[in-house]
Design an enzyme around this catalytic site. Structure first.
Site, short mmCIF file in Angstrom:
data_model
loop_
_atom_site.label_atom_id
_atom_site.label_comp_id
_atom_site.label_asym_id
_atom_site.label_seq_id
_atom_site.Cartn_x
_atom_site.Cartn_y
_atom_site.Cartn_z
N LYS A 200 12.73 -34.16 -48.45
CA LYS A 200 13.63 -33.20 -49.05
C LYS A 200 14.75 -33.07 -47.94
O LYS A 200 15.85 -33.19 -48.45
CB LYS A 200 12.75 -31.98 -49.47
CG LYS A 200 13.75 -31.04 -50.25
CD LYS A 200 12.61 -29.79 -50.39
CE LYS A 200 13.81 -28.63 -50.64
NZ LYS A 200 12.85 -27.42 -51.02
N GLU A 206 8.48 -36.28 -38.32
CA GLU A 206 7.56 -37.37 -38.55
C GLU A 206 8.04 -38.44 -39.43
O GLU A 206 7.84 -39.53 -39.18
CB GLU A 206 6.34 -36.54 -39.32
CG GLU A 206 5.40 -35.76 -38.46
CD GLU A 206 5.81 -34.39 -38.39
OE1 GLU A 206 7.00 -34.20 -39.01
OE2 GLU A 206 5.11 -33.42 -38.13
N GLY A 260 8.86 -28.42 -51.51
CA GLY A 260 8.19 -29.50 -51.05
C GLY A 260 6.77 -29.71 -51.72
O GLY A 260 6.42 -30.70 -52.37
N ARG A 261 6.09 -28.61 -51.80
CA ARG A 261 4.57 -28.88 -52.08
C ARG A 261 4.52 -28.91 -53.57
O ARG A 261 3.54 -28.77 -54.27
CB ARG A 261 3.66 -27.59 -51.57
CG ARG A 261 4.36 -26.21 -51.55
CD ARG A 261 3.62 -25.27 -50.75
NE ARG A 261 4.15 -23.81 -50.71
CZ ARG A 261 5.17 -23.52 -50.12
NH1 ARG A 261 5.94 -24.23 -49.22
NH2 ARG A 261 5.75 -22.34 -50.01
N GLU A 346 -0.17 -22.83 -47.70
CA GLU A 346 1.61 -22.86 -47.38
C GLU A 346 2.32 -21.91 -48.26
O GLU A 346 3.05 -20.99 -47.60
CB GLU A 346 2.31 -24.01 -47.63
CG GLU A 346 3.47 -24.06 -46.82
CD GLU A 346 3.92 -25.70 -46.38
OE1 GLU A 346 3.98 -26.37 -45.39
OE2 GLU A 346 4.68 -25.90 -47.39
N HIS A 377 -24.72 -32.68 -50.32
CA HIS A 377 -25.49 -33.30 -49.06
C HIS A 377 -24.76 -33.09 -47.76
O HIS A 377 -25.05 -33.70 -46.84
CB HIS A 377 -25.62 -34.94 -49.44
CG HIS A 377 -26.51 -35.23 -50.66
ND1 HIS A 377 -27.64 -35.18 -50.70
CD2 HIS A 377 -25.97 -35.42 -52.04
CE1 HIS A 377 -28.29 -35.49 -52.06
NE2 HIS A 377 -27.11 -35.61 -52.55
N LYS A 489 7.60 -26.39 -35.17
CA LYS A 489 8.42 -27.49 -35.01
C LYS A 489 9.39 -27.39 -33.95
O LYS A 489 9.84 -28.26 -33.38
CB LYS A 489 9.25 -27.66 -36.35
CG LYS A 489 8.30 -28.13 -37.70
CD LYS A 489 9.50 -28.06 -38.62
CE LYS A 489 8.60 -28.21 -40.12
NZ LYS A 489 9.58 -28.31 -41.30
#
Ligand code: F6P
Length: 520
Positions: A200, A206, A260-261, A346, A377, A489
């Site tokens: 965005k 990254e 973004g999410r 977030e 399990h 960041k």
């Protein structure tokens, strides 16, 4: 129209819920069921091909009506209208919150439908083989380069819709861990690979690091003129994208009114549309839109996201539950929880309210889980016999996609039996030792959906989006910003300099100094 800013603990409903909690906290759901033959019908919602059974919760009709009263008092209706009207409810970033507008085909913004047309044309040419790489070959592999919302949503949906995939292979590179990047490139043919850089902001360390490394890798075979045939981007930051060398016609827009999410419905979902075709992508959006309509129009007691959110508030703020578990009984949904963790944590991991005041009650739930039956399990022991109360969502599909009846019956038998065991425990049976006692009375929701399709998946995701929004409204927090990710960041920049220059003089504490020294 303004966004309400009401402290939930100052409402009448909160006081009444507090008193009600002390009176009922030792009640047993087993008794609720024994005394009310209609309980399952009373506390369930049937909507489209969803059946949401929330009867196995520690609630009575009084609890439900007090929770609904809480929703009224915090002005949930006004908050929902404010979100859908485009008011800047993301006040700390001064932005509207418009992810629902991305999937509203009845009233679509021109820029959204133009972008959908662009996605359609692009995916048709890539899937149909008319989009050619620099040596004239068709594309075989798509690599999505992005992180957070620019990765988790598309990755989760591509995995969830694997049954509907075409011949294209889709990979996801997210971590700045170079080992991840190099592993993701293994076996790739640059002539037949298309990279989608999704960011965005187009400033994310990254993503830009990975994009640059991958461009260098590509340039070992192709030339810079060939980049246009192998790199496309999705971003709001057109200038940074073209500085990267991507041709203007290969840029898919995003907008600042989409978080973004919450962005998989936009061109961020390009890899999804490549993997399953445009029609399936559109059905995903249509399914989400159906949930939007339900959320906006259904009475709160019939409203799935609202009821799930209020139940979550009940456990989080009155039972002091530390976490919530989500267990989809479909291996296709094995990335759902990681995706929802970003969406939920977030959004609602906030300690300051909408008036800017520190909060003295619990907000954001911790969400965790994985697929059933595997989870049975692994960590189910703790849910059955541990000391913590862990409200759990069970998600299942009545029909399997490959139609293997034996497997499907066993899968569903396990899911339903788990909710039964968590409710009933060993009550009424003779148990030899205390170690084999199951107290039961442990809350679950069961979300039973007809079949895993692009449409039902869209509806399911939107259901959790709206649930988290309702929780944020009740808690009086801003769910659509994420300032909590910024400090790390920022500090990483200085730490990187210290590592690169082997200079720790500006680092103030010895712990960090020692860690950096040990890297060289
Ligand atoms: O660091 C968190 C975050 O800002 C997320 O909210 C976002 O989804 C992710 O980073 C990626 O951001 P971008 O799409 O701008 O690269």
């Amino acid at each position: 129209m303004s966004f309400p800013k009401i402290n939930p603990t100052k409402t009448k409903a909160w006081d009444q819920l507090t008193a009600h909690f002390s009176e009922t906290k030792s009640d047993k759901m087993q008794d609720y069921f024994a005394n009310d033959p209609n309980r399952a019908d009373r506390f369930s919602i049937h909507w489209n091909d969803f059946y949401v059974d929330y009867s196995k919760n520690r609630i009575s009709e009084t609890t439900q009506s007090l929770l609904l009263q809480l929703a009224e008092e915090v002005k949930l209706k006004e908050a929902i209208s404010a979100q859908f009207s485009g008011v800047h409810i993301n006040e700390t970033e001064d932005r509207a919150v418009g992810h629902t507008a991305l999937r509203d085909f009845t009233n679509m913004k021109p820029e959204v439908s133009e972008t959908l047309q662009k996605i359609k044309g692009f995916t048709q040419s890539v899937i149909g083989g008319t989009w050619k790489g620099y040596t004239g070959k068709s594309i075989e592999t798509i690599v999505n380069i992005g992180i957070g919302g620019s990765d988790l949503g598309p990755d989760m949906v591509c995995e969830a819709l694997r049954y509907y995939h075409n011949h294209l292979e889709v990979r996801f590179v997210s971590n700045v861990d170079g080992d991840h990047t190099m592993e993701s490139l293994k076996g790739l043919n640059p002539e037949t690979t298309l990279f989608i850089i999704v960011s965005k902001t187009f400033t994310t360390q990254e993503t830009l690091t990975n994009a640059n490394t991958i461009r260098e890798w590509f340039l070992q075979s192709g030339t810079s003129e060939d980049i246009a045939k192998h790199f496309v981007a999705v971003s709001t930051n057109l200038e940074a994208v073209s500085n990267f060398g991507i041709a203007p016609e290969n840029i898919f827009p995003m907008w600042d009114w989409v978080g973004g999410r919450f962005s998989l419905w936009s061109a961020v979902g390009l890899s999804i549309a490549c993997a399953v075709g445009y029609e399936n992508f559109e059905n995903l959006l249509r399914g989400a839109h159906e949930t939007d309509v339900h959320f906006k129009s259904a009475a709160f007691e019939e409203n799935i996201p609202v009821m799930l959110a209020l139940l979550s508030v009940w456990y989080n703020n009155f039972y002091e539950a530390e976490s919530e578990c989500i267990v989809p009984y479909s291996q296709y949904l094995n990335k759902l929880v990681a995706y929802l963790q970003q969406g939920i944590m977030e959004s609602n991991g906030k300690g300051v309210d909408r008036n800017g005041d520190p909060i003295n009650y619990q907000t954001g739930t911790i969400v965790w889980g994985s697929t059933g039956t595997n989870a049975q399990h692994a960590f189910f022991q703790l849910i059955h016999q541990g000391t913590k109360i862990i409200p759990t969502d069970f998600i299942g599909f009545a029909k399997s996609l490959h139609g293997n009846e034996d497997h499907q019956n066993k899968l569903m038998a396990n899911m339903i039996a788990q909710t039964e065991a968590l409710l009933q425990g060993t009550l009424g049976t003779t148990v030899e030792t205390a170690f084999k006692v199951f107290t039961g009375n442990r809350p679950t929701n069961t979300i039973l959906i007809e079949e895993l399709t692009p449409k039902s998946l869209g509806s399911l995701i939107a259901m959790y989006e709206h649930k988290l929004f309702v929780q944020g409204v009740v808690w009086n927090i801003f769910s659509y910003d994420q300032w909590g990710v910024e400090l790390g960041k920022k500090l990483a920049k200085g730490t990187l300099q210290a590592i690169e220059k082997e200079d720790i003089s500006h680092i103030s504490n010895t712990s960090t100094q020692n860690l950096i020294k040990r890297l060289s």
